[in-house]
Design a protein around this motif. Structure first.
Motif, PDB file in Angstrom:
ATOM      1  N   VAL A 205      11.749  84.371 -11.595  1.00 12.17           N
ATOM      2  CA  VAL A 205      12.584  83.439 -12.358  1.00 12.17           C
ATOM      3  C   VAL A 205      13.207  82.501 -11.350  1.00 12.17           C
ATOM      4  O   VAL A 205      13.865  82.940 -10.411  1.00 12.17           O
ATOM      5  CB  VAL A 205      13.683  84.200 -13.136  1.00 12.17           C
ATOM      6  CG1 VAL A 205      14.607  83.212 -13.829  1.00 12.17           C
ATOM      7  CG2 VAL A 205      13.050  85.145 -14.144  1.00 12.17           C
ATOM      8  N   TRP A 236       6.139  83.549 -14.570  1.00 13.89           N
ATOM      9  CA  TRP A 236       7.088  82.733 -13.839  1.00 13.89           C
ATOM     10  C   TRP A 236       7.880  81.884 -14.828  1.00 13.89           C
ATOM     11  O   TRP A 236       7.326  81.056 -15.523  1.00 13.89           O
ATOM     12  CB  TRP A 236       6.334  81.852 -12.857  1.00 13.89           C
ATOM     13  CG  TRP A 236       7.204  80.976 -12.018  1.00 13.89           C
ATOM     14  CD1 TRP A 236       8.558  81.006 -11.910  1.00 13.89           C
ATOM     15  CD2 TRP A 236       6.760  79.912 -11.189  1.00 13.89           C
ATOM     16  NE1 TRP A 236       8.997  80.049 -11.040  1.00 13.89           N
ATOM     17  CE2 TRP A 236       7.910  79.345 -10.581  1.00 13.89           C
ATOM     18  CE3 TRP A 236       5.515  79.390 -10.891  1.00 13.89           C
ATOM     19  CZ2 TRP A 236       7.831  78.295  -9.697  1.00 13.89           C
ATOM     20  CZ3 TRP A 236       5.449  78.319 -10.001  1.00 13.89           C
ATOM     21  CH2 TRP A 236       6.606  77.778  -9.422  1.00 13.89           C
ATOM     22  N   TYR A 237       9.167  82.157 -14.874  1.00 14.63           N
ATOM     23  CA  TYR A 237      10.049  81.344 -15.699  1.00 14.63           C
ATOM     24  C   TYR A 237      10.787  80.374 -14.804  1.00 14.63           C
ATOM     25  O   TYR A 237      11.404  80.783 -13.824  1.00 14.63           O
ATOM     26  CB  TYR A 237      11.098  82.232 -16.406  1.00 14.63           C
ATOM     27  CG  TYR A 237      10.519  83.022 -17.524  1.00 14.63           C
ATOM     28  CD1 TYR A 237       9.906  84.257 -17.306  1.00 14.63           C
ATOM     29  CD2 TYR A 237      10.584  82.546 -18.835  1.00 14.63           C
ATOM     30  CE1 TYR A 237       9.367  84.976 -18.342  1.00 14.63           C
ATOM     31  CE2 TYR A 237      10.060  83.268 -19.876  1.00 14.63           C
ATOM     32  CZ  TYR A 237       9.442  84.484 -19.622  1.00 14.63           C
ATOM     33  OH  TYR A 237       8.910  85.194 -20.643  1.00 14.63           O
ATOM     34  N   HIS A 238      10.717  79.124 -15.144  1.00 13.77           N
ATOM     35  CA  HIS A 238      11.414  78.146 -14.328  1.00 13.77           C
ATOM     36  C   HIS A 238      12.377  77.376 -15.205  1.00 13.77           C
ATOM     37  O   HIS A 238      11.995  76.841 -16.250  1.00 13.77           O
ATOM     38  CB  HIS A 238      10.415  77.202 -13.677  1.00 13.77           C
ATOM     39  CG  HIS A 238      11.054  76.179 -12.785  1.00 13.77           C
ATOM     40  ND1 HIS A 238      11.588  76.511 -11.563  1.00 13.77           N
ATOM     41  CD2 HIS A 238      11.242  74.852 -12.938  1.00 13.77           C
ATOM     42  CE1 HIS A 238      12.093  75.411 -11.004  1.00 13.77           C
ATOM     43  NE2 HIS A 238      11.898  74.397 -11.808  1.00 13.77           N
ATOM     44  N   LEU A 268      22.242  86.806 -17.989  1.00 15.37           N
ATOM     45  CA  LEU A 268      21.225  87.708 -17.465  1.00 15.37           C
ATOM     46  C   LEU A 268      21.868  88.912 -16.779  1.00 15.37           C
ATOM     47  O   LEU A 268      21.413  90.053 -16.905  1.00 15.37           O
ATOM     48  CB  LEU A 268      20.335  86.961 -16.464  1.00 15.37           C
ATOM     49  CG  LEU A 268      19.362  85.943 -17.059  1.00 15.37           C
ATOM     50  CD1 LEU A 268      18.638  85.194 -15.953  1.00 15.37           C
ATOM     51  CD2 LEU A 268      18.350  86.622 -17.962  1.00 15.37           C
ATOM     52  N   THR A 272      20.605  92.334 -18.499  1.00 12.35           N
ATOM     53  CA  THR A 272      19.451  93.050 -17.939  1.00 12.35           C
ATOM     54  C   THR A 272      19.909  94.402 -17.423  1.00 12.35           C
ATOM     55  O   THR A 272      21.091  94.610 -17.177  1.00 12.35           O
ATOM     56  CB  THR A 272      18.821  92.268 -16.764  1.00 12.35           C
ATOM     57  OG1 THR A 272      19.881  91.912 -15.859  1.00 12.35           O
ATOM     58  CG2 THR A 272      18.090  91.046 -17.226  1.00 12.35           C
ATOM     59  N   ASP A 304      13.351  81.897 -25.011  1.00 12.99           N
ATOM     60  CA  ASP A 304      13.197  81.795 -23.557  1.00 12.99           C
ATOM     61  C   ASP A 304      14.125  82.774 -22.871  1.00 12.99           C
ATOM     62  O   ASP A 304      13.739  83.498 -21.956  1.00 12.99           O
ATOM     63  CB  ASP A 304      13.508  80.364 -23.101  1.00 12.99           C
ATOM     64  CG  ASP A 304      12.435  79.392 -23.540  1.00 12.99           C
ATOM     65  OD1 ASP A 304      12.718  78.189 -23.650  1.00 12.99           O
ATOM     66  OD2 ASP A 304      11.298  79.858 -23.794  1.00 12.99           O
ATOM     67  N   MET A 308      13.138  86.009 -20.646  1.00  9.12           N
ATOM     68  CA  MET A 308      13.527  86.242 -19.255  1.00  9.12           C
ATOM     69  C   MET A 308      14.096  87.623 -19.086  1.00  9.12           C
ATOM     70  O   MET A 308      13.784  88.341 -18.127  1.00  9.12           O
ATOM     71  CB  MET A 308      14.563  85.183 -18.840  1.00  9.12           C
ATOM     72  CG  MET A 308      13.931  83.920 -18.318  1.00  9.12           C
ATOM     73  SD  MET A 308      15.179  82.824 -17.650  1.00  9.12           S
ATOM     74  CE  MET A 308      15.196  81.587 -18.914  1.00  9.12           C
ATOM     75  N   LEU A 312      12.407  90.455 -16.750  1.00  5.88           N
ATOM     76  CA  LEU A 312      13.084  91.013 -15.581  1.00  5.88           C
ATOM     77  C   LEU A 312      13.235  92.509 -15.701  1.00  5.88           C
ATOM     78  O   LEU A 312      13.119  93.249 -14.735  1.00  5.88           O
ATOM     79  CB  LEU A 312      14.451  90.341 -15.418  1.00  5.88           C
ATOM     80  CG  LEU A 312      14.407  88.931 -14.842  1.00  5.88           C
ATOM     81  CD1 LEU A 312      15.773  88.269 -14.933  1.00  5.88           C
ATOM     82  CD2 LEU A 312      13.925  88.942 -13.399  1.00  5.88           C
ATOM     83  N   LEU A 320      14.250  86.476  -8.148  1.00  2.00           N
ATOM     84  CA  LEU A 320      15.052  85.402  -8.727  1.00  2.00           C
ATOM     85  C   LEU A 320      15.457  84.479  -7.599  1.00  2.00           C
ATOM     86  O   LEU A 320      15.953  84.914  -6.563  1.00  2.00           O
ATOM     87  CB  LEU A 320      16.300  85.992  -9.401  1.00  2.00           C
ATOM     88  CG  LEU A 320      17.370  84.978  -9.822  1.00  2.00           C
ATOM     89  CD1 LEU A 320      16.886  84.132 -10.976  1.00  2.00           C
ATOM     90  CD2 LEU A 320      18.644  85.704 -10.214  1.00  2.00           C
TER      91      LEU A 320
END
Lengths: 909, 433, 182
Positions: A205, A236-238, A268, A272, A304, A308, A312, A320
């Motif tokens: 991320v 891959w989260y951008h 997050l 998470t 989204d 994520m 994760l 990250l």
């Protein structure tokens, strides 16, 4: 050091002389060597010398190709740990810096009337010592301000400042990662930027960090990214506020409200599953948000954010990274701290986030350091400033202005810029290709800088200048030799040396405190963006980089600002209209272009479009604030034309960019189109050259375009010609915005069609299909009908409308293995036939055929992510053959029946 | 054929060159006249038989003429060229011999035509001669281009049709026109033996033909000449070529003037400048051939220099062979060796110092007991030690080399000096009982 | 009377014009020849070198071979001319009093490379590699002529494409355009 003593070999090698600029046979001279070159150097055969690229702080290793004692091409050092044979477009273009006509050629001293007069080095040294003495006698501050310096030069600079009693200030870099360093110092006690093992992670991320554009070491990250995507489960989260290449390459790109990164990271952190617990006092400072709140604050879609979190949680090796756009805000430090906490919490620290191998920028300060200096200067407390390689202080114009009032100013620089303008004494620096030195980009890597040519002008390397000023009585080369004592000689030949670094295990420190969030930005967003083509603006002035289009917009020359569609609607702006951007601090007038990828009313301005500007500084993080608030836009009513090379924004279902279905429906080879032609299929002898381009790996960085320019003597045609659409690049990166949020890139060059539409229409048979599968163009036969270009469905052919200037000094960069095409001649890519010829020559010496991997065209060689593979399609064991038969391999516009030799591999997303 | 030939020297090659020029001068004007007259004769065969007969009688007459001016020069040229191009594998002589067959056929055909006035024979003969002259001129022109010589192996080399040979052929055709015209005027209006009676019906017509040919040829010739000079390769040009060209232009000018003057006065029964024209025509031919010879000489300059060098080397080889035989029986004198050493060797050598070559004390010990090797080396030195430059050939005879070696061996102590008594003993032995 | 005068006037005109024309032609002709000669003299005759190096003398008398000085002919696309040091090594002593040698040592002492004039020039678009041709066994004299007989080197081959292609066809060398067109 006998081999390195190239001073023995004076004189110019034989060959058509460059002393006669014209190509007039009667004037041609044949100049011999004075002394025969040493064993192993054969004139006419290129030789390679390893060195380091100094164009940006990433310090990739380079292999300099030397022909006739002149460097003609920079290639990546294949063994270097940073780049492993690749080189970005700025690195490729940096060769032109050596011959730049605007280079400072001799020391300059400002005379009483404000003009610079050339002086000798002795006079310059005297003036410097006089200025320093004067300042000391008045009891004023004496400071030394340089750009990032590593390696032995740093030790010498320290010695210099110590002996001459000059304050060595923290080094000035625009991208100094102050927020990350401060955050890491606070949380782990390590004031460093760690190394990110992108290739080892399975979920990445990135928040704001433009890995593939300018973040720390883009060539390295590109290579690791290419490794990463080979894994089937790589996600891959951008998250970014404006469009970058990184966003285009990511699996999922999400556009956030500018400055809202802390909200996302806080969510997050809270949602998470943390493996390593964080101390309560630290965690308590993190606010709690519900999904709706988070979505609203960040502007991201719920899916989204959920995605994520899930990714994760489920990752075995998550990673990250935050930086770039996320750091350069008022909340920069907070973002970095939250990132560090997440990195610790999810167990990334000491695995994918590695503190054993950190960025070697301990001497680099942050933006907070400039303010006090400027204040002191304004108050007249500073009597002597020595600048060294300070890149692009244009964004700190106010500070520079205050510095004009201080005492004696000396600048060491390669080219004139705003800093040299205000100085009293300017000392010209030799180009890295003319100097000895070393560089240490990351801890544990020492990279050598070797000269390959004697200084073209009356310049000296920084090491030599400092040692002269110190009165050391020895050259910098000897100083280096002392410092390299004990090192195995072969390291210079290899170009680098890896030094064991101690393994550092980061631990959460006691008493880490979370910073306070700054005021959220609510309106008038304008982002100052780092520039792919000029880094932080320091590579302005290299004309190749202006000639090559920016891959996201295909704009070439000129400064511009990008406005979102909404902002454009608000003001009824059309492309090319000049708009004045007024911030509370400064204002600038720029023409605008509309960008569908920007949300809300965000506008972006590239950092190299700003000259004479001032950016504010975020105190806690020490970063320049790129996210500007309260920016008002005003129409000026003027309009200019901006050269945009792209023909179309989307593929329009033309079969240029098909996609591999997610569930793998598209197994098997591509459709076999029926071949409609009257001509017999070609017979290929021994070789059929082909290429495979992996569209997943291609990030659009345009390094290949720059390499092609330098390798093939492609002329720079300039803005006027670009406005007519007459670009000259043989290889272009085509961005397609089928998804307006994420463009896809297709590198397009001559497809070497087996059934080429161009070959049949040439009235003079200047283009034909040779027996190795190449579409050959015979330059001197071409009469300029341009029918071939007319027929080409890929529009890969380029016409020389004019005789473009190839006079000295830039003529020296020309590759002698390839002719310079005159006016009226059609040119195009031929798979670097000069390299194929060279490889075949070598192979013939050994009575064998060319092996797979022996020929590598310039584009394939320099690609940081290894997207381009080249080889012999007739050889079933070659890499190309295997890739061409893989799932997802297709050819562009196959249905036209052109039978191209370039296979593309479909994107998997 | 090589076994019959001596290696030619420079003087010999010059002689050959002069002979070639002479043969050309015999052959080409004649050929021109034959060609011109046979073309005209064949053309007028059916229309004006009397005129036609006069045309053909101009050149094709008694057999000895065409043997002397036609066949013999060509055969001679074959031999001459072979000798001149001795060191090249170019079979020019074979080519010329093949061509001479064509020539004979053509001339026989024309002779028959002259007897029988049969149009077919005339046409055939003209055609054969045309082909022959085309080949002949073009092959000569090709000799200016050393890079195209290897094409002469083929019977019909395509460079025959490249620009310079074609221009030379055009020049030859124009010159033929000139010489035919001049010959007509000279032989039929001035030469007592062949003089036409004034009451011949085609008296005036023949005269006008002569004028016409002369004028046309001499007007057009300079143009062809300029075109030729423009197209020639640079290595074949020299000042001499341009001087000859200048003279050619002048001569052609005079010819043109003569033709114009005669035409203006065409009512006169006897052309005023017939003799001058004919002589000038011959001169023009001579200048033209001279120009071509100069061109060829310039182009082949090095080839012949090499021939000369080879000849010298061959001679030297013969001489040194003889020397070897003498040397075996002669008494070698170390004193002579010392003399040679001081005069020649000390430029680069010394016993103890390095000058250009290594000091003798260092290198001679390796030849201990290997005197013959040292002798062979000095006779033909090669590069041995990469640190030193190659030793140039001192150019000594066998006896000299042996003397030097003897001196060196004695000086470095590898061979004891011959005691004086033994020498006298030897002398005594040969002189005594 | 009138007729006669009229006739004579015409006649005079012809009488005067034609000779003038002829003389004019003569001058034009000589001028053209002179022009061609001048053009040849100024541009095309064997180029004059800064030092009158005689290949003939060095090969005949000294016994040097081509590859002793033109060292890179079998290793590189360019055959190169020898470094000044190679000349200076021998000529420091040998024939040191001759004027051309003095010129040579002058260049050596001033550390200036000798500006030889290139005799064999190929076009800008041609890639020619000596290495492959030497390795194919072609004698230097085949393309450069008998240099050992030349005092001043001159070009004795046309160096035209047709000549190259002829030999390539004969010896089965590649005739693909891209072999030589760069």
């Amino acid at each position: 050091m006998k081999r390195r003593d190239f001073f023995r070999v004076m004189g110019i090698a034989s060959g058509a002389a460059l002393s006669a600029c014209k190509v007039n046979n009667a004037d041609k001279k044949l100049l011999p060597y004075l002394v025969p070159p040493e064993e192993g150097i054969v004139p006419g055969i290129p030789r390679y010398v390893r060195s380091t690229c100094m164009e940006c702080p990433a310090h990739c290793g380079i292999n300099i190709k030397i022909r006739d004692d002149k460097p003609v091409k920079l290639e990546g050092n294949p063994d270097h740990p940073v780049n492993q044979g690749a080189l970005c477009m700025r690195g490729q273009a940096s060769l032109a810096r050596l011959y730049h006509p605007d280079r400072l050629k001799q020391p300059l001293l400002k005379s009483a009337d404000g003009t610079f007069k050339p002086v000798s080095w002795d006079q310059a040294v005297k003036a410097l010592h006089a200025g320093l003495k004067d300042s000391k006698s008045k009891g004023l501050r004496n400071v030394f301000l340089s750009g990032r310096t590593t390696g032995t030069l740093s030790s010498l600079a320290a010695e210099f400042c110590r002996d001459l009693e000059i304050e060595r200030l923290k080094e000035f870099e625009i991208f100094h990662h102050g927020a990350i360093k401060t955050a890491n110092k606070g949380l782990f006690g390590l004031d460093r930027v760690p190394y990110y093992h992108i290739d080892k992670c399975d979920v990445m991320v990135t928040v704001g960090a433009d890995l593939l554009d300018t973040f720390i070491s883009p060539v390295e990250w590109s290579r690791l990214y290419a490794e990463g995507i080979k894994k089937t489960n790589f996600q891959w989260y951008h998250v970014e506020p404006y469009l970058t290449l990184t966003g285009a390459a990511a699996s999922k790109r999400a556009v956030n409200i500018p400055g809202s990164e802390p909200y996302l990271l806080a969510f997050l952190l809270r949602h998470t599953t943390l493996q390593n617990p964080l101390p309560e006092p630290l965690l308590s400072g993190v606010p709690e948000y519900t999904m709706e709140q988070a979505a609203a604050l960040t502007g991201l879609a719920k899916e989204d954010i959920e995605g994520m979190v899930k990714a994760l949680d489920g990752a075995k090796q998550p990673l990250l990274i935050s930086g770039g756009a996320a750091s350069n805000t008022r909340n920069g430090l907070l973002t970095a701290q939250l990132t560090a906490m997440l990195q610790w919490g999810l167990g990334m620290v000491n695995s994918t986030v590695d503190f054993s191998h950190t960025l070697n920028d301990g001497t680099v300060g942050n933006a907070n350091d400039i303010g006090p200096l400027a204040d002191d200067c304004r108050d007249g407390k500073v009597g002597f400033i020595m600048f060294s390689r300070v890149a692009n202080m244009d964004i700190a114009s106010k500070a520079l202005e205050s510095m004009t009032k201080s005492g004696f100013k000396v600048a060491m620089a390669g080219m004139p810029d705003k800093v040299t303008e205000i100085c009293d004494l300017v000392l010209p620096l030799s180009n890295p290709l003319e100097s000895w030195g070393d560089a240490e980009p990351w801890e544990g890597i020492k990279s050598v800088v070797q000269p390959v040519i004697e200084p073209l002008h009356d310049t000296k390397s920084e090491g030599d200048i400092l040692s002269t000023l110190l009165g050391l009585q020895k050259s910098y080369r000897d100083y280096l030799a002392d410092h390299w004592e004990g090192m195995d000689e072969t390291w210079i030949d290899k170009g680098f040396k890896t030094i064991e670094t101690e393994k550092i295990t980061a631990r959460l420190t006691e008493g880490a405190v979370l910073g306070k969030p700054g005021k959220p930005v609510t309106n008038g967003y304008t982002y100052i963006t780092p520039s792919l083509r000029t880094f932080d603006g320091r590579s302005r002035g290299l004309s190749v980089l202006e000639e090559i289009p920016d891959p996201l917009t295909t704009v070439t020359y000129g400064k511009w600002a990008a406005v979102s569609l909404q902002a454009a609607k608000n003001l009824e702006l059309s492309p090319g209209e000049i708009v004045e951007f007024q911030s509370p601090v400064s204002k600038v007038k720029l023409p605008v272009l509309l960008s569908p990828a920007l949300r809300g009313d965000l506008t972006t301005i590239g950092i190299d479009a700003l000259t004479d500007y001032s950016l504010s500084v975020d105190g806690p993080g020490g970063e320049f604030v790129f996210l500007m608030e309260d920016v008002k836009l005003f129409k000026t009513g003027e309009k200019i034309k901006i050269p945009v090379l792209s023909g179309g924004q989307t593929t329009g279902k033309r079969g240029i960019l098909p996609h591999l279905e997610h569930n793998g429906h598209d197994h098997g080879p591509h459709h076999e189109y029926k071949r409609y032609t009257l001509y017999e299929p070609h017979d290929h002898k021994n070789y059929r050259w082909g290429m495979v381009i992996d569209l997943d790996a291609c990030t659009g960085c345009s390094a290949c375009v720059a390499a092609c320019y330098i390798e093939n003597n492609i002329p720079m045609v300039g803005k006027a010609e670009h406005l007519k659409g007459r670009e000259m690049a043989w290889l272009r990166i085509e961005p397609y915005f089928n998804d307006p949020n994420q463009p896809e890139f297709v590198p397009m060059m001559c497809q070497q069609c087996d059934c080429a539409p161009c070959e049949t229409v040439c009235p003079v048979y200047a283009t034909y299909h040779n027996e190795e599968g190449l579409n050959a163009q015979v330059y001197n036969r071409c009469v300029g009908t341009r029918y071939c270009s007319n027929n080409c469905p890929y529009k890969a052919r380029r016409f020389n409308w004019f005789d473009h200037s190839h006079s000295l000094p830039l003529y020296a960069v020309s590759n002698p293995d390839l002719s310079v095409r005159p006016k009226g001649v059609m040119e195009k890519c031929t798979f670097c036939i000069q390299r194929i010829r060279y490889a075949k020559d070598r192979a013939k010496d050994e009575m064998r055929l060319v092996k797979d991997g022996e020929v590598i065209p310039a584009c394939a060689q320099t690609c940081p992510s290894g997207a381009i593979t080249f080889g012999n399609l007739m050889d079933p064991d070659s890499e190309v053959s295997k890739l061409a038969k893989s799932t997802g391999a297709y050819r562009v516009q196959e249905e036209l029946g052109t039978e191209p030799a370039i296979y593309y591999i479909k994107r998997k997303k | 054929m090589n076994q019959f030939l001596l290696q030619p020297t420079y003087e010999y090659l010059s002689l050959l060159s002069a002979l070639i020029y002479l043969m050309m001068l015999f052959h080409l004007p004649y050929l021109g006249m034959v060609l011109g007259s046979s073309v005209l004769s064949t053309a007028y065969n059916k229309w004006k038989p009397g005129l036609s007969k006069d045309f053909i009688n101009l050149a094709v007459g008694k057999p000895w003429v065409w043997i002397a001016f036609g066949l013999l020069p060509v055969l001679a040229l074959a031999v001459l060229y072979k000798m001149r191009l001795a060191n090249t594998p170019i079979p020019v002589h074979l080519y010329l011999l093949r061509l001479s067959v064509l020539l004979v056929v053509g001339l026989i055909l024309l002779t028959v035509y002259r007897r029988t006035a049969n149009f077919l024979f005339g046409a055939a003969g003209t055609l054969v001669l045309f082909v022959y002259s085309f080949h002949f001129i073009d092959v000569r022109a090709l000799l200016i281009f050393p890079e195209k010589w290897f094409f002469l192996k083929a019977p019909l080399p395509y460079p025959l049709f490249s620009i310079t040979p074609l221009i030379h052929f055009a020049a030859f055709l124009l010159l033929s026109a000139i010489i035919t015209g001049a010959a007509i005027l000279f032989f039929y209006y001035k030469w007592p033996e062949k003089r036409l009676p004034e009451d011949t019906p085609h008296y005036a017509l023949l005269k006008y033909h002569g004028y016409g040919l002369l004028l046309a040829g001499s007007l057009l010739m300079p143009v062809v000449l300029f075109w030729d000079l423009y197209n020639l390769p640079n290595y074949s040009l020299s000042v001499g070529v341009f001087v000859l060209a200048g003279f050619l232009v002048a001569a052609l000018f005079i010819l043109t003037s003569a033709a114009v003057a005669m035409i203006k006065d065409h009512k006169a029964p006897v052309p005023r400048f017939a003799v001058v024209s004919f002589l000038l025509a011959l001169l023009v031919f001579g200048l033209m051939i001279g120009k071509d010879r100069t061109l060829q000489a310039n182009a082949d300059r090095e080839t012949f220099a090499v021939l000369n060098m080879d000849a010298q080397n061959a001679r030297n080889a013969v001489v040194s062979k003889r020397e070897e035989i003498y040397a075996k029986n002669m008494i070698i004198d170390a004193a002579m060796g010392e003399n040679i050493y001081t005069q020649i060797c000390t430029a680069c050598h010394s016993f103890d110092k390095k000058i250009l070559g290594p000091p003798f004390n260092d290198v001679l010990p390796k030849y201990e007991g290997k005197k013959d090797e040292l002798i062979a080396f000095i006779k033909n030195p090669v590069k041995v030690d990469p640190n030193y430059t190659a030793m140039p050939n001192p150019g000594l005879t066998s006896i000299q080399v042996k003397a030097v070696v003897k001196f060196l061996m004695e000086k470095t102590g590898m061979e004891p000096a011959e005691p004086a008594e033994k020498k006298e003993e030897d002398a005594g032995k040969t002189g005594g009982e | 009377m009138r007729e006669k005068r009229a006739a004579s006037k015409e006649f005079t005109v012809i009488k005067k014009i034609i000779p003038l024309l002829l003389i004019g032609l003569l001058f034009v002709g000589l001028l053209v020849v002179a022009g061609l000669a001048f053009q040849w003299y100024s541009t095309a005759r064997k180029p004059e070198q800064p030092i009158a190096f005689s290949h003939n003398r060095h090969i005949e008398k000294v016994g040097l071979k081509c590859e002793q000085c033109h060292v890179y002919a079998d290793r590189s696309p360019q055959a190169t001319v020898p470094a000044v040091k190679i000349c200076a090594d021998c000529h420091q002593k040998v024939a040191a009093d001759k004027p051309e040698i003095i010129k040579l040592m002058d260049y050596w002492n001033k550390k200036e490379p000798i500006p030889w004039v290139k005799v064999h020039n190929l076009q800008w678009h041609v890639y020619f590699t000596h290495k492959r041709h030497i390795k194919a066994g072609i004698d230097c004299a085949h393309c450069h002529g008998e240099v050992k007989a030349m005092d001043t080197v001159r070009q004795v081959r046309s160096l035209e494409m047709g000549w190259c292609v002829d030999c390539h066809r004969e010896k089965n060398a590649p005739t693909d355009c891209l072999t030589c067109h760069k």
